[in-house]
Design a protein around this motif. Structure first.
Motif, PDB file in Angstrom:
ATOM      1  N   GLN A 107       0.870  -1.169   0.000  1.00 30.14           N
ATOM      2  CA  GLN A 107       0.000   0.000   0.000  1.00 30.14           C
ATOM      3  C   GLN A 107       0.913   1.226   0.000  1.00 30.14           C
ATOM      4  OE1 GLN A 107      -3.385   0.186  -0.085  1.00 30.14           O
ATOM      5  NE2 GLN A 107      -3.517  -2.017  -0.210  1.00 30.14           N
ATOM      6  N   PRO A 108       1.278   1.732  -1.192  1.00 26.36           N
ATOM      7  CA  PRO A 108       2.228   2.836  -1.248  1.00 26.36           C
ATOM      8  C   PRO A 108       1.670   4.162  -0.745  1.00 26.36           C
ATOM      9  CG  PRO A 108       1.437   2.314  -3.439  1.00 26.36           C
ATOM     10  CD  PRO A 108       0.893   1.271  -2.521  1.00 26.36           C
ATOM     11  N   ASP A 109       0.333   4.278  -0.635  1.00 23.76           N
ATOM     12  CA  ASP A 109      -0.274   5.527  -0.195  1.00 23.76           C
ATOM     13  C   ASP A 109      -1.553   5.204   0.573  1.00 23.76           C
ATOM     14  OD1 ASP A 109      -1.304   8.034   0.193  1.00 23.76           O
ATOM     15  OD2 ASP A 109      -1.193   8.634  -1.913  1.00 23.76           O
ATOM     16  N   LEU A 110      -1.493   5.266   1.898  1.00 21.90           N
ATOM     17  CA  LEU A 110      -2.660   4.934   2.709  1.00 21.90           C
ATOM     18  C   LEU A 110      -3.778   5.963   2.569  1.00 21.90           C
ATOM     19  CD1 LEU A 110      -0.959   3.411   5.877  1.00 21.90           C
ATOM     20  CD2 LEU A 110      -2.155   2.218   4.038  1.00 21.90           C
TER      21      LEU A 110
ATOM     22  N   HIS B  89       6.275   8.239   5.154  1.00 21.84           N
ATOM     23  CA  HIS B  89       5.690   9.016   4.058  1.00 21.84           C
ATOM     24  C   HIS B  89       5.197   8.096   2.942  1.00 21.84           C
ATOM     25  CE1 HIS B  89       7.160  12.588   6.006  1.00 21.84           C
ATOM     26  NE2 HIS B  89       8.424  12.221   5.875  1.00 21.84           N
ATOM     27  N   ASP B  90       4.354   8.650   2.076  1.00 20.82           N
ATOM     28  CA  ASP B  90       3.853   7.938   0.904  1.00 20.82           C
ATOM     29  C   ASP B  90       5.006   7.458   0.020  1.00 20.82           C
ATOM     30  OD1 ASP B  90       1.346   8.702   1.793  1.00 20.82           O
ATOM     31  OD2 ASP B  90       1.130  10.322   0.342  1.00 20.82           O
ATOM     32  N   ASP B  91       4.710   6.485  -0.807  1.00 21.48           N
ATOM     33  CA  ASP B  91       5.660   5.957  -1.789  1.00 21.48           C
ATOM     34  C   ASP B  91       6.941   5.443  -1.149  1.00 21.48           C
ATOM     35  OD1 ASP B  91       3.938   6.470  -3.969  1.00 21.48           O
ATOM     36  OD2 ASP B  91       4.552   8.579  -3.927  1.00 21.48           O
ATOM     37  N   TYR B  92       6.812   4.888   0.065  1.00 25.29           N
ATOM     38  CA  TYR B  92       7.921   4.221   0.764  1.00 25.29           C
ATOM     39  C   TYR B  92       9.081   5.170   1.046  1.00 25.29           C
ATOM     40  CZ  TYR B  92       5.068   0.686  -1.441  1.00 25.29           C
ATOM     41  OH  TYR B  92       3.992  -0.041  -1.885  1.00 25.29           O
ATOM     42  N   GLN B  93       8.744   6.401   1.402  1.00 28.86           N
ATOM     43  CA  GLN B  93       9.749   7.426   1.705  1.00 28.86           C
ATOM     44  C   GLN B  93       9.798   7.687   3.209  1.00 28.86           C
ATOM     45  OE1 GLN B  93      11.697   8.828  -0.868  1.00 28.86           O
ATOM     46  NE2 GLN B  93      10.673   7.166  -1.957  1.00 28.86           N
ATOM     47  N   GLY B  94      10.857   8.340   3.635  1.00 22.85           N
ATOM     48  CA  GLY B  94      11.021   8.721   5.030  1.00 22.85           C
ATOM     49  C   GLY B  94      11.492   7.557   5.882  1.00 22.85           C
ATOM     50  N   ALA B  95      11.350   7.724   7.175  1.00 21.66           N
ATOM     51  CA  ALA B  95      11.762   6.681   8.119  1.00 21.66           C
ATOM     52  C   ALA B  95      10.951   5.413   7.866  1.00 21.66           C
ATOM     53  CB  ALA B  95      11.554   7.169   9.547  1.00 21.66           C
ATOM     54  N   SER B  96      11.570   4.266   8.182  1.00 20.42           N
ATOM     55  CA  SER B  96      10.882   2.983   8.011  1.00 20.42           C
ATOM     56  C   SER B  96      11.276   2.037   9.145  1.00 20.42           C
ATOM     57  CB  SER B  96      11.221   2.355   6.655  1.00 20.42           C
ATOM     58  OG  SER B  96      12.592   2.011   6.596  1.00 20.42           O
TER      59      SER B  96
ATOM     60  N   CYS C 278       1.401   7.490  12.459  1.00 17.42           N
ATOM     61  CA  CYS C 278       2.563   7.988  11.724  1.00 17.42           C
ATOM     62  C   CYS C 278       2.826   7.208  10.438  1.00 17.42           C
ATOM     63  CB  CYS C 278       3.782   7.912  12.656  1.00 17.42           C
ATOM     64  SG  CYS C 278       5.267   8.662  11.994  1.00 17.42           S
ATOM     65  N   ILE C 279       2.012   6.220  10.113  1.00 20.40           N
ATOM     66  CA  ILE C 279       2.287   5.339   8.976  1.00 20.40           C
ATOM     67  C   ILE C 279       1.514   5.822   7.750  1.00 20.40           C
ATOM     68  CG2 ILE C 279       2.108   2.974   8.103  1.00 20.40           C
ATOM     69  CD1 ILE C 279       2.298   2.082  11.101  1.00 20.40           C
ATOM     70  N   SER C 280       2.252   6.059   6.641  1.00 20.12           N
ATOM     71  CA  SER C 280       1.632   6.527   5.397  1.00 20.12           C
ATOM     72  C   SER C 280       1.740   5.529   4.260  1.00 20.12           C
ATOM     73  CB  SER C 280       2.265   7.849   4.965  1.00 20.12           C
ATOM     74  OG  SER C 280       1.957   8.862   5.905  1.00 20.12           O
ATOM     75  N   ALA C 281       2.592   4.509   4.418  1.00 22.00           N
ATOM     76  CA  ALA C 281       2.735   3.441   3.418  1.00 22.00           C
ATOM     77  C   ALA C 281       3.118   2.167   4.172  1.00 22.00           C
ATOM     78  CB  ALA C 281       3.786   3.793   2.375  1.00 22.00           C
TER      79      ALA C 281
END
Length: 129
Positions: free
Chosen positions: A53-56, A89-96, A120-123
């Motif tokens: 889910q690249p963009d929640l 962040h969306d599209d698997y960006q930012g912290a993970s 805090c989860i967007s993807a």
């Protein structure tokens, strides 16, 4: 309609409404991950099968009509043998972070939003290990 038919109809409606209750815990099937709006597996929930889910923002449901799951996850059920990767962040960006077991309270998981992963989860990526 006879009284018997009315009672059957009322009973079926009660069962159907109970099956749609978002306030009770939803359990993983062993092949799915379940995300929850609130801690301890409460509130609105959504089943996620293997995949990404690249963009929640595109996943409706958290908090009522017109709402989505972006920054709306507070607990997650992860069945044995499965793992998830969550992204800030969306599209698997930012912290993970990668998780491999149930997470009853994302406040307890160190992350980029107020020092936790709560809301805090967007993807998210879901896969079998």
């Amino acid at each position: 309609m006879t009284l018997k038919h009315c009672l059957v109809a009322v009973g079926l409606l009660a069962v159907a409404s109970a099956a749609c209750d978002d306030d009770g815990p939803t359990m993983p099937t062993g092949q799915t991950v379940v995300i929850y709006q609130n801690t301890n597996y409460r509130g609105d929930s959504r089943v996620l099968a293997a995949g990404s889910q690249p963009d929640l923002d595109d996943l409706p449901g958290c908090g009522g009509a017109g709402a989505d799951w972006d920054d709306c996850i507070s607990s997650i059920r992860i069945p044995a043998g499965w793992e998830i990767t969550v992204f800030e962040h969306d599209d698997y960006q930012g912290a993970s972070a990668i998780f491999t077991s149930d997470l009853p309270d994302l406040h307890q998981q160190t992350g980029p939003c107020g020092n936790s992963w709560d809301d805090c989860i967007s993807a998210i990526q879901v896969r079998q290990r």
